[in-house]
Design a protein around this motif. Structure first.
Motif, PDB file in Angstrom:
ATOM      1  N   MET A 118      -6.146  58.987 -57.160  1.00  0.00           N
ATOM      2  CA  MET A 118      -7.391  59.767 -57.083  1.00  0.00           C
ATOM      3  C   MET A 118      -7.357  60.645 -55.803  1.00  0.00           C
ATOM      4  SD  MET A 118     -10.724  57.493 -58.616  1.00  0.00           S
ATOM      5  CE  MET A 118     -10.509  56.051 -57.646  1.00  0.00           C
ATOM      6  N   GLU A 119      -7.175  60.182 -54.723  1.00  0.00           N
ATOM      7  CA  GLU A 119      -6.896  60.852 -53.508  1.00  0.00           C
ATOM      8  C   GLU A 119      -5.850  61.971 -53.770  1.00  0.00           C
ATOM      9  OE1 GLU A 119      -5.999  58.216 -50.420  1.00  0.00           O
ATOM     10  OE2 GLU A 119      -7.992  57.255 -50.312  1.00  0.00           O
ATOM     11  N   LYS A 120      -4.826  61.702 -54.389  1.00  0.00           N
ATOM     12  CA  LYS A 120      -4.024  62.721 -54.421  1.00  0.00           C
ATOM     13  C   LYS A 120      -4.434  63.774 -55.375  1.00  0.00           C
ATOM     14  CE  LYS A 120       0.083  64.550 -54.045  1.00  0.00           C
ATOM     15  NZ  LYS A 120       0.624  65.395 -52.847  1.00  0.00           N
ATOM     16  N   VAL A 121      -4.976  63.387 -56.628  1.00  0.00           N
ATOM     17  CA  VAL A 121      -5.367  64.293 -57.429  1.00  0.00           C
ATOM     18  C   VAL A 121      -6.467  65.242 -56.894  1.00  0.00           C
ATOM     19  CG1 VAL A 121      -6.547  64.641 -59.953  1.00  0.00           C
ATOM     20  CG2 VAL A 121      -4.795  62.815 -59.480  1.00  0.00           C
ATOM     21  N   GLU A 122      -7.342  64.579 -56.153  1.00  0.00           N
ATOM     22  CA  GLU A 122      -8.436  65.242 -55.689  1.00  0.00           C
ATOM     23  C   GLU A 122      -7.911  66.421 -54.596  1.00  0.00           C
ATOM     24  OE1 GLU A 122     -10.946  62.416 -53.993  1.00  0.00           O
ATOM     25  OE2 GLU A 122     -12.008  61.971 -55.845  1.00  0.00           O
ATOM     26  N   SER A 123      -7.176  66.013 -53.829  1.00  0.00           N
ATOM     27  CA  SER A 123      -6.558  67.063 -53.271  1.00  0.00           C
ATOM     28  C   SER A 123      -5.757  68.223 -53.701  1.00  0.00           C
ATOM     29  CB  SER A 123      -5.508  66.383 -52.214  1.00  0.00           C
ATOM     30  OG  SER A 123      -4.200  66.108 -52.902  1.00  0.00           O
ATOM     31  N   LEU A 124      -5.267  67.846 -54.984  1.00  0.00           N
ATOM     32  CA  LEU A 124      -4.452  69.002 -55.750  1.00  0.00           C
ATOM     33  C   LEU A 124      -5.875  69.890 -56.293  1.00  0.00           C
ATOM     34  CD1 LEU A 124      -1.840  67.054 -57.389  1.00  0.00           C
ATOM     35  CD2 LEU A 124      -1.444  68.637 -55.808  1.00  0.00           C
ATOM     36  N   ILE A 125      -6.726  69.231 -56.921  1.00  0.00           N
ATOM     37  CA  ILE A 125      -7.952  70.019 -57.254  1.00  0.00           C
ATOM     38  C   ILE A 125      -8.476  71.110 -56.471  1.00  0.00           C
ATOM     39  CG2 ILE A 125     -10.188  69.743 -58.362  1.00  0.00           C
ATOM     40  CD1 ILE A 125      -9.100  67.240 -59.774  1.00  0.00           C
TER      41      ILE A 125
END
Length: 318
Positions: free
Chosen positions: A26-33
């Motif tokens: 989730m941390e990775k996806v949120e940073s990409l978003i």
């Protein structure tokens, strides 16, 4: 408009790692978003492969508290390859691309940016995650893995060396993969058959931070046999070659025996006879086993049973 990426994570009895894995992803996806690399409609899809622990209840709980989490529950355990395919086929029409990875996060998620970059900027439909070394493996596993890849390539199977199931597939590649209907799945060999432009991303594989490996030696051997027999018919051709070779070699003692008989010599040869019987008998059993493996696969394919049945799909759509 940024692309929708679904991260597909097969799970089997992963309660020990699920919360940590979900948090890191989730941390990775949120940073990409936040950087507008991918769309806010992107999701992390955990696929429960008939787990016997609390994996599915945990996935359901995560999906209710985090909008980025979705879940697929299979009706029963179907094995890693079928679970992965189930996740990919379930979400393929909802996204522009998928990235598959294991639940233990031994695959380095920091290289996900490179996956997406090759997809967006280099128009790659398939991006393979390839290990740059095997220092984290035991010596036995490292050597057997290298032997497996070499044997597969020699048998004509087009697989990527040191690649497991950490890969990006575009929607076009997913649609191509859906055209392959075989029940005996070996995705590492099927994906290259899809074709389309591809590239690799190198990464360092980490140690498993919790839980136990789902691939002990017995499963690794079964997986290797599955891969070889699913992608190549060369073992059957080798059986034919072996049969011809043994026949030709057998002519030598036959001629020798005839010459001795013509010269009036008594042939003792009891030990040689017994040895020949055991050797040829063992070869025959081995050859029958190889042929039987292929016949068994034909039998399973002819039934056309479903490769998986999705019992439940949880996915919050914005």
């Amino acid at each position: 408009m940024s692309n929708i990426i679904y991260f597909v994570v097969p799970c089997y009895n992963e309660e020990a790692v699920l919360e940590v894995t979900a948090q890191k992803l989730m941390e990775k996806v949120e940073s990409l978003i936040q950087r507008d690399v991918i769309s806010p409609k992107s999701r992390i899809t955990f696929v429960d492969d008939g787990s016997k622990d609390q994996t599915w209840p945990m996935i359901k709980e995560l999906s209710t508290t985090h909008h980025l989490i979705s879940g697929v529950k299979l009706s029963r355990n179907r094995g890693h390859q079928n679970a992965l395919l189930a996740g990919l086929m379930t979400v393929k029409d909802l996204c522009d691309a998928t990235i598959s990875l294991d639940a233990d996060l031994q695959d380095d998620i920091d290289v996900i940016d490179q996956f997406i970059d090759k997809f967006l900027n280099e128009s790659c439909d398939v991006v393979y995650g390839v290990r740059n070394d095997r220092t984290t493996d035991t010596g036995f596993k490292r050597h057997t893995a290298q032997m497996f890849y070499k044997i597969m390539n020699q048998l004509g199977a087009d697989i990527v060396y040191n690649h497991a199931d950490y890969r990006l597939l575009s929607r076009r590649a997913l649609n191509g993969l859906s055209e392959f209907k075989e029940v005996n799945l070996f995705l590492r060999g099927l994906v290259p058959l899809v074709g389309y432009k591809s590239d690799v991303v190198y990464y360092e594989r980490h140690e498993r931070f919790a839980g136990e490996s789902k691939y002990p030696l017995k499963k690794m051997i079964a997986f290797a046999i599955e891969g070889i027999t699913s992608l190549s018919v060369k073992p059957i051709r080798l059986v034919t070659t072996l049969g011809i070779s043994v026949f030709v070699i057998s002519l030598i003692p036959l001629l020798y025996s005839l010459v001795q008989w013509m010269n009036g010599n008594t042939i003792k040869g009891w030990t040689t006879l017994i040895l020949s019987i055991w050797t040829l008998g063992g070869l025959q059993i081995l050859c029958i086993g190889v042929i039987g493996e292929y016949i068994g696969k034909i039998y399973l394919e002819s039934k056309q049973r479903p490769r998986f049945i999705v019992e439940e799909f949880i996915n919050e759509v914005d």
